[in-house]
Design a protein around this motif. Structure first.
Motif, PDB file in Angstrom:
ATOM      1  N   GLU A   1      -4.658  -3.851  13.516  1.00 51.16           N
ATOM      2  CA  GLU A   1      -4.494  -4.297  14.831  1.00 51.16           C
ATOM      3  C   GLU A   1      -5.586  -4.939  15.088  1.00 51.16           C
ATOM      4  O   GLU A   1      -6.633  -4.972  14.806  1.00 51.16           O
ATOM      5  CB  GLU A   1      -4.730  -3.008  15.619  1.00 51.16           C
ATOM      6  N   PRO A   2      -5.088  -6.174  16.043  1.00 52.12           N
ATOM      7  CA  PRO A   2      -6.141  -7.037  16.515  1.00 52.12           C
ATOM      8  C   PRO A   2      -7.359  -6.334  17.132  1.00 52.12           C
ATOM      9  O   PRO A   2      -8.400  -6.868  17.196  1.00 52.12           O
ATOM     10  CB  PRO A   2      -5.471  -8.128  17.024  1.00 52.12           C
ATOM     11  N   ALA A   3      -7.156  -5.417  17.946  1.00 47.13           N
ATOM     12  CA  ALA A   3      -7.885  -4.765  18.713  1.00 47.13           C
ATOM     13  C   ALA A   3      -9.029  -3.969  17.840  1.00 47.13           C
ATOM     14  O   ALA A   3     -10.194  -3.853  18.692  1.00 47.13           O
ATOM     15  CB  ALA A   3      -7.292  -3.898  19.926  1.00 47.13           C
ATOM     16  N   LEU A   4      -8.750  -3.924  16.781  1.00 51.70           N
ATOM     17  CA  LEU A   4      -9.807  -2.993  16.023  1.00 51.70           C
ATOM     18  C   LEU A   4     -10.788  -3.764  15.489  1.00 51.70           C
ATOM     19  O   LEU A   4     -12.054  -3.571  15.338  1.00 51.70           O
ATOM     20  CB  LEU A   4      -8.954  -2.140  14.915  1.00 51.70           C
TER      21      LEU A   4
ATOM     22  N   PHE B   1     -12.911  -4.841  28.669  1.00 50.69           N
ATOM     23  CA  PHE B   1     -12.153  -6.031  28.218  1.00 50.69           C
ATOM     24  C   PHE B   1     -10.894  -5.446  27.854  1.00 50.69           C
ATOM     25  O   PHE B   1      -9.793  -6.007  28.503  1.00 50.69           O
ATOM     26  CB  PHE B   1     -12.597  -6.903  27.398  1.00 50.69           C
ATOM     27  N   GLN B   2     -10.765  -4.619  26.647  1.00 49.80           N
ATOM     28  CA  GLN B   2      -9.567  -4.229  26.187  1.00 49.80           C
ATOM     29  C   GLN B   2      -8.824  -3.307  27.185  1.00 49.80           C
ATOM     30  O   GLN B   2      -7.501  -3.053  27.137  1.00 49.80           O
ATOM     31  CB  GLN B   2      -9.709  -3.195  24.941  1.00 49.80           C
ATOM     32  N   VAL B   3      -9.418  -2.504  28.059  1.00 43.81           N
ATOM     33  CA  VAL B   3      -8.675  -1.563  28.695  1.00 43.81           C
ATOM     34  C   VAL B   3      -8.176  -2.408  30.133  1.00 43.81           C
ATOM     35  O   VAL B   3      -7.028  -2.143  30.709  1.00 43.81           O
ATOM     36  CB  VAL B   3      -9.546  -0.555  29.359  1.00 43.81           C
ATOM     37  N   ALA B   4      -9.176  -3.049  30.646  1.00 40.88           N
ATOM     38  CA  ALA B   4      -8.687  -3.566  32.155  1.00 40.88           C
ATOM     39  C   ALA B   4      -8.937  -5.252  32.222  1.00 40.88           C
ATOM     40  O   ALA B   4      -8.514  -5.854  33.205  1.00 40.88           O
ATOM     41  CB  ALA B   4      -9.732  -3.059  33.209  1.00 40.88           C
ATOM     42  N   GLY B   5      -9.355  -5.766  31.238  1.00 42.00           N
ATOM     43  CA  GLY B   5      -9.369  -7.354  31.265  1.00 42.00           C
ATOM     44  C   GLY B   5     -10.870  -8.000  31.298  1.00 42.00           C
ATOM     45  O   GLY B   5     -11.652  -7.190  31.470  1.00 42.00           O
ATOM     46  N   LEU B   6     -10.784  -9.373  31.520  1.00 40.74           N
ATOM     47  CA  LEU B   6     -11.941 -10.256  31.361  1.00 40.74           C
ATOM     48  C   LEU B   6     -13.003  -9.911  32.613  1.00 40.74           C
ATOM     49  O   LEU B   6     -14.252  -9.585  32.296  1.00 40.74           O
ATOM     50  CB  LEU B   6     -11.704 -11.598  31.386  1.00 40.74           C
ATOM     51  N   ARG B   7     -12.497  -9.631  34.062  1.00 42.42           N
ATOM     52  CA  ARG B   7     -13.140  -9.386  35.165  1.00 42.42           C
ATOM     53  C   ARG B   7     -14.048  -8.271  35.072  1.00 42.42           C
ATOM     54  O   ARG B   7     -15.314  -8.095  35.309  1.00 42.42           O
ATOM     55  CB  ARG B   7     -12.093  -9.237  36.164  1.00 42.42           C
TER      56      ARG B   7
ATOM     57  N   ALA C   1     -14.986  -6.581  32.454  1.00 39.84           N
ATOM     58  CA  ALA C   1     -15.964  -6.673  31.268  1.00 39.84           C
ATOM     59  C   ALA C   1     -17.210  -7.407  31.877  1.00 39.84           C
ATOM     60  O   ALA C   1     -18.399  -7.263  31.540  1.00 39.84           O
ATOM     61  CB  ALA C   1     -15.086  -7.322  30.160  1.00 39.84           C
ATOM     62  N   LEU C   2     -17.074  -8.710  32.656  1.00 37.57           N
ATOM     63  CA  LEU C   2     -18.064  -9.482  33.194  1.00 37.57           C
ATOM     64  C   LEU C   2     -18.840  -8.672  34.260  1.00 37.57           C
ATOM     65  O   LEU C   2     -20.097  -8.535  34.240  1.00 37.57           O
ATOM     66  CB  LEU C   2     -17.388 -10.540  33.732  1.00 37.57           C
ATOM     67  N   PHE C   3     -18.104  -7.683  34.818  1.00 37.50           N
ATOM     68  CA  PHE C   3     -18.769  -6.888  35.891  1.00 37.50           C
ATOM     69  C   PHE C   3     -19.682  -5.960  35.125  1.00 37.50           C
ATOM     70  O   PHE C   3     -20.800  -5.649  35.695  1.00 37.50           O
ATOM     71  CB  PHE C   3     -17.735  -6.033  36.690  1.00 37.50           C
ATOM     72  N   ALA C   4     -19.229  -5.284  34.209  1.00 40.92           N
ATOM     73  CA  ALA C   4     -20.203  -4.395  33.370  1.00 40.92           C
ATOM     74  C   ALA C   4     -21.276  -5.093  32.699  1.00 40.92           C
ATOM     75  O   ALA C   4     -22.112  -4.464  32.959  1.00 40.92           O
ATOM     76  CB  ALA C   4     -19.050  -3.879  32.203  1.00 40.92           C
ATOM     77  N   VAL C   5     -21.103  -6.150  32.186  1.00 39.18           N
ATOM     78  CA  VAL C   5     -22.216  -7.047  31.518  1.00 39.18           C
ATOM     79  C   VAL C   5     -23.178  -7.341  32.813  1.00 39.18           C
ATOM     80  O   VAL C   5     -24.387  -7.345  32.689  1.00 39.18           O
ATOM     81  CB  VAL C   5     -21.810  -8.368  31.218  1.00 39.18           C
ATOM     82  N   ALA C   6     -22.884  -7.819  33.891  1.00 39.29           N
ATOM     83  CA  ALA C   6     -23.730  -8.190  34.950  1.00 39.29           C
ATOM     84  C   ALA C   6     -24.415  -6.909  35.580  1.00 39.29           C
ATOM     85  O   ALA C   6     -25.718  -7.144  35.911  1.00 39.29           O
ATOM     86  CB  ALA C   6     -22.827  -8.849  36.114  1.00 39.29           C
ATOM     87  N   GLY C   7     -23.774  -5.811  35.692  1.00 40.24           N
ATOM     88  CA  GLY C   7     -24.269  -4.626  36.187  1.00 40.24           C
ATOM     89  C   GLY C   7     -25.412  -4.020  35.168  1.00 40.24           C
ATOM     90  O   GLY C   7     -26.518  -3.616  35.648  1.00 40.24           O
ATOM     91  N   PHE C   8     -25.023  -3.996  33.891  1.00 44.90           N
ATOM     92  CA  PHE C   8     -26.156  -3.341  33.074  1.00 44.90           C
ATOM     93  C   PHE C   8     -27.455  -4.402  32.945  1.00 44.90           C
ATOM     94  O   PHE C   8     -28.372  -4.066  32.737  1.00 44.90           O
ATOM     95  CB  PHE C   8     -25.594  -3.227  31.603  1.00 44.90           C
ATOM     96  N   LEU C   9     -27.029  -5.797  32.863  1.00 48.98           N
ATOM     97  CA  LEU C   9     -28.064  -6.811  33.012  1.00 48.98           C
ATOM     98  C   LEU C   9     -28.904  -6.724  34.078  1.00 48.98           C
ATOM     99  O   LEU C   9     -30.403  -6.642  34.013  1.00 48.98           O
ATOM    100  CB  LEU C   9     -27.555  -7.951  32.691  1.00 48.98           C
ATOM    101  N   LEU C  10     -28.588  -6.229  35.300  1.00 47.05           N
ATOM    102  CA  LEU C  10     -29.325  -6.217  36.426  1.00 47.05           C
ATOM    103  C   LEU C  10     -30.245  -4.957  36.229  1.00 47.05           C
ATOM    104  O   LEU C  10     -31.230  -4.919  36.757  1.00 47.05           O
ATOM    105  CB  LEU C  10     -28.291  -5.725  37.681  1.00 47.05           C
ATOM    106  N   ILE C  11     -29.483  -3.868  35.892  1.00 45.13           N
ATOM    107  CA  ILE C  11     -30.478  -2.750  35.331  1.00 45.13           C
ATOM    108  C   ILE C  11     -31.536  -2.995  34.467  1.00 45.13           C
ATOM    109  O   ILE C  11     -32.520  -2.406  34.707  1.00 45.13           O
ATOM    110  CB  ILE C  11     -29.624  -1.442  34.906  1.00 45.13           C
TER     111      ILE C  11
ATOM    112  N   ASP D   1     -14.907   4.512  37.714  1.00 39.96           N
ATOM    113  CA  ASP D   1     -13.441   4.574  38.450  1.00 39.96           C
ATOM    114  C   ASP D   1     -12.580   3.495  37.933  1.00 39.96           C
ATOM    115  O   ASP D   1     -11.317   3.637  37.688  1.00 39.96           O
ATOM    116  CB  ASP D   1     -13.760   4.396  39.907  1.00 39.96           C
ATOM    117  N   ARG D   2     -13.152   2.196  37.726  1.00 43.37           N
ATOM    118  CA  ARG D   2     -12.071   1.120  37.316  1.00 43.37           C
ATOM    119  C   ARG D   2     -11.619   1.309  35.808  1.00 43.37           C
ATOM    120  O   ARG D   2     -10.339   0.861  35.747  1.00 43.37           O
ATOM    121  CB  ARG D   2     -12.773  -0.082  37.446  1.00 43.37           C
ATOM    122  N   LEU D   3     -12.325   1.799  35.080  1.00 46.78           N
ATOM    123  CA  LEU D   3     -11.893   2.096  33.783  1.00 46.78           C
ATOM    124  C   LEU D   3     -10.896   3.060  33.534  1.00 46.78           C
ATOM    125  O   LEU D   3      -9.908   2.926  32.980  1.00 46.78           O
ATOM    126  CB  LEU D   3     -13.065   2.567  32.793  1.00 46.78           C
ATOM    127  N   ILE D   4     -11.310   4.006  34.444  1.00 46.46           N
ATOM    128  CA  ILE D   4     -10.119   5.243  34.422  1.00 46.46           C
ATOM    129  C   ILE D   4      -8.789   5.138  35.006  1.00 46.46           C
ATOM    130  O   ILE D   4      -7.488   5.218  34.577  1.00 46.46           O
ATOM    131  CB  ILE D   4     -10.648   6.511  34.965  1.00 46.46           C
TER     132      ILE D   4
END
Length: 696
Positions: free
Chosen positions: A17-20, A480-486, A488-498, A683-686
């Protein structure tokens, strides 16, 4: 065509599978980082010299803004303080017989004779316990915070309904208001309004507004289009249609919002006491906890629990119609009779104060004055049973909490476990994990195998020893695989802020504590939910227990945990679990009870055993509902972080609490936003996972 060539062309190919593929690359990167982390320690511990002074910048901006706007907010504080103290004086002035009569009449009208009896018993306990004036002070805060939250929440809900373009911004603001710990926004409120009960009032109003907004939106959105069209065809103007057609139709849902708003305001009473509340029940709980007076803390905590349950039942009774229809007592208590009883209660209050102006009519010595014996008994119980409680705490701490935090590789030392891991033991562990992954891969697919591989790696290295670049990339790939690019970018930005604010260590502490609490809640709560779904008696027993746990303010959960297990991470874990265990119980029971009966019958007719029916039919069909319960469990666990910080954790909640003590608005805001980020991301992931499963 030759036979060998035909045979070669017809042979099956192994499809990947490409997702793997990106996960395979991430696994390789993880292995590389784990090999190199000794030579490059920054892969695990983010260097302090790489952090940015964002908190100092926020403080500089805050100081400049506060200097300009502080006089206006102090004037508003003075304006709000007068009605707040006036409401307290009125409630304290009211004699308890008049209050009991009025509350009993409202309870009879709301839900019938059973609630009226409970109301009288609860108020009698509050009176005999010696907390009547403090309870009235608490109600004065609630009675002022709730109207502010209700009006503001209704206005914002109407705005979001009439202006759909503003709804994403509004919903984002609501997410922040509900997920940022109250301690975080207490700091700017203290700077603006000063120290005192008004800050608690404002904090309570902010915390209690989102439920009203969401329920107003939900109620107005659910107004049937044919009802709206009927109003237009009747010649209504837009304003008439809104107030005479749409609002009455949405009123039941709006009243549910009022109920949730009231409960949210009441849950803030102890937080309000921390930053300068007057003599109320929240202050009694806080002061008794600080003095380790467990008898007083239990008595006062029970007062808050009883008030919460009583207010919840009163408001929800008016908000929701009974499925079986009104009882005889509810029918008897008409609006006219209710008005007469309330008028009699007011007349009784005036008569008592005129006849006995200097009498409080309160017991000379309440239970709180005679609780010394209870304190001694509780201390004796804790002392005599210390072997059990200390053994349980140490067992969970050294066999579960510590390995999750520092990993098996860090816990397996002579000082902790009494032995060290040999190369053979390490190889055996790795082979066992890989064999289990291969079995899952063969039996199911690559996703559970990957999940087990991640869990096995985390258990070996610990959350503190896992490379942060891999962690961020892994969460981003999952988003990204569950909800899309937005997302994923939100996750990266949040963790980088922390990361750049030097909070990665606190984040890891929060993650491992909340992860363990959520897993234990899912196992224990899920098992209880399954039991309740199959047993009416168990369901009836669990219902009042869950009701009590859901209505109790968060601080109350610290009392038994602190009493039996003292200060530490295990105490925080118990408190978080007590608060977060209700959603899995209720959602699992609800999901299993509402599985389609024809599907279950078909599975049973095929010869499936009850266990096979549960795990192969009912639970998979109920999975979307169970996932919503998981969502609520995670939200509850994260919201308890700041409260659990009072008993010795070193996570993001502790960072918020320390920032409050130092009036560090920058760090408090960043740490609070970090907790909110985790809650919103989960919340968004689930939600995306549930939506994706529903479409497949």
């Amino acid at each position: 065509m030759t036979a060998p060539a035909a045979s070669f062309r017809s042979s099956p190919r192994v499809a990947i599978e490409p997702a793997l593929l990106p996960w395979c690359a991430l696994i390789a990167l993880t292995a590389l980082c784990l090999v190199l982390k000794t030579d490059f320690p920054w892969l695990v511990t983010f260097p302090k010299e790489w952090t940015l002074p964002l908190a100092a910048g926020v403080n500089a901006v805050t100081d400049a803004v506060v200097t300009v706007v502080q006089p206006a907010f102090r004037a508003l504080s003075a304006a709000l303080e007068a009605p707040m103290r006036g409401a307290r004086l009125v409630l304290v002035w009211l004699p308890w017989p008049a209050v009991m009569l009025a509350v009993a009449a409202l309870a009879l009208k709301s839900s019938g004779i059973r609630l009226a009896v409970f109301a009288l018993l609860a108020l009698t306990y509050i009176l005999l316990a010696g907390y009547w004036p403090q309870s009235m002070s608490t109600l004065s805060l609630v009675l002022l915070a709730v109207p502010i939250s209700t009006v503001l929440g209704f206005a914002l809900g109407v705005l979001g309904h009439t202006r759909p373009g503003l709804r994403p911004v509004l919903l984002g603001a609501l997410d922040l208001m509900q997920t940022v710990p109250a301690f975080a926004y207490l700091i700017p409120l203290l700077l603006l309004f000063g120290f005192g009960p008004v800050v608690g009032l404002i904090a309570s109003a902010i915390y209690a507004t989102p439920p009203m907004v969401r329920n107003t939106l939900l109620g107005l959105d659910r107004v049937p289009s044919d009802i709206s069209e009927a109003g237009l065809m009747s010649g209504c103007t837009r304003r008439q249609q809104f107030w005479h057609v749409e609002v009455p139709t949405a009123l039941p849902q709006i009243l549910v919002g009022f109920n949730q708003t009231t409960m949210a305001a009441l849950s803030m009473v102890i937080v309000a006491a921390i930053i300068g509340g007057f003599e109320d029940i929240g202050w009694e709980v806080l002061s008794s906890m600080r003095k380790a007076e467990f008898g007083q803390s239990i008595l006062s905590g029970l007062v808050i629990a009883l008030l919460a349950i009583l207010i919840d039942r009163l408001t929800i009774g008016f908000a929701k119609a009974r499925p079986a229809g009104p009882t005889a007592a509810m029918t008897w208590m008409t609006d006219r009779r209710l008005a007469i009883v309330l008028a009699l209660a007011a007349a009784l209050a005036i008569a008592i104060r005129l006849l006995w102006p200097n009498e409080t009519l309160l017991p000379a010595t309440g239970l709180r004055m005679q609780v010394g014996g209870i304190n001694q008994w509780l201390l004796g119980l804790v002392r005599d049973c210390a072997w059990f409680f200390d053994g349980l705490r140490d067992g969970v701490l050294y066999c579960l909490l510590l390995p999750l935090r520092i990993g098996i590789s860090g816990a397996a030392v002579p000082a902790i476990w009494g032995f060290t891991l040999s190369p053979t033991a390490n190889a055996t562990y790795a082979v066992a994990v890989l064999l289990a992954c291969a079995l899952l891969l063969h039996r199911f697919n690559w996703r559970p195998a990957l999940a087990l591989l991640v869990a096995g790696t985390l258990l070996y290295t610990g959350f503190l020893g896992f490379p942060w670049p891999v962690f961020i990339l892994g969460i981003a790939l999952l988003a990204f695989q569950v909800a899309g690019l937005r997302l994923a970018l939100f996750a990266v930005a949040g963790f980088l802020l922390i990361l750049v604010n030097g909070l990665w260590g606190a984040l890891v502490q929060s993650l491992y504590l909340c992860t363990l609490a959520v897993l234990l809640c899912l196992v224990i709560g899920g098992a209880l939910g399954v039991w309740a779904a199959y047993s009416e008696r168990v369901s009836r027993i669990l219902k009042p227990v869950c009701d009590a746990l859901q209505t109790m303010p968060q601080f109350v959960f610290l009392i038994p945990a602190l009493m039996f297990f003292k200060v530490g991470e295990f105490t925080a874990l118990i408190a978080i679990m007590l608060y977060a265990i209700v959603p899995p119980i209720r959602y699992v029971e609800h999901g299993l009870r509402h599985v389609r009966a024809d599907v279950v019958e078909a599975v049973e007719q095929m010869g499936a055993t009850p266990v096979q029916t549960l795990f192969q039919a009912k639970l998979p069909l109920a999975l979307p509902v169970v996932m919503l319960g998981l969502n609520q469990t995670i939200m509850a666990a994260l919201s308890m972080l700041a409260i659990a910080a009072l008993v010795g954790t070193r996570d993001l909640g502790q960072a918020v609490y320390v920032a409050l003590g130092k009036a560090d608005a920058g760090m408090g805001l960043i740490a609070g936003l970090s907790i909110a980020f985790l809650a919103i991301l989960a919340d968004r992931l689930i939600q995306a996972a549930v939506a994706g499963r529903a479409t497949t």
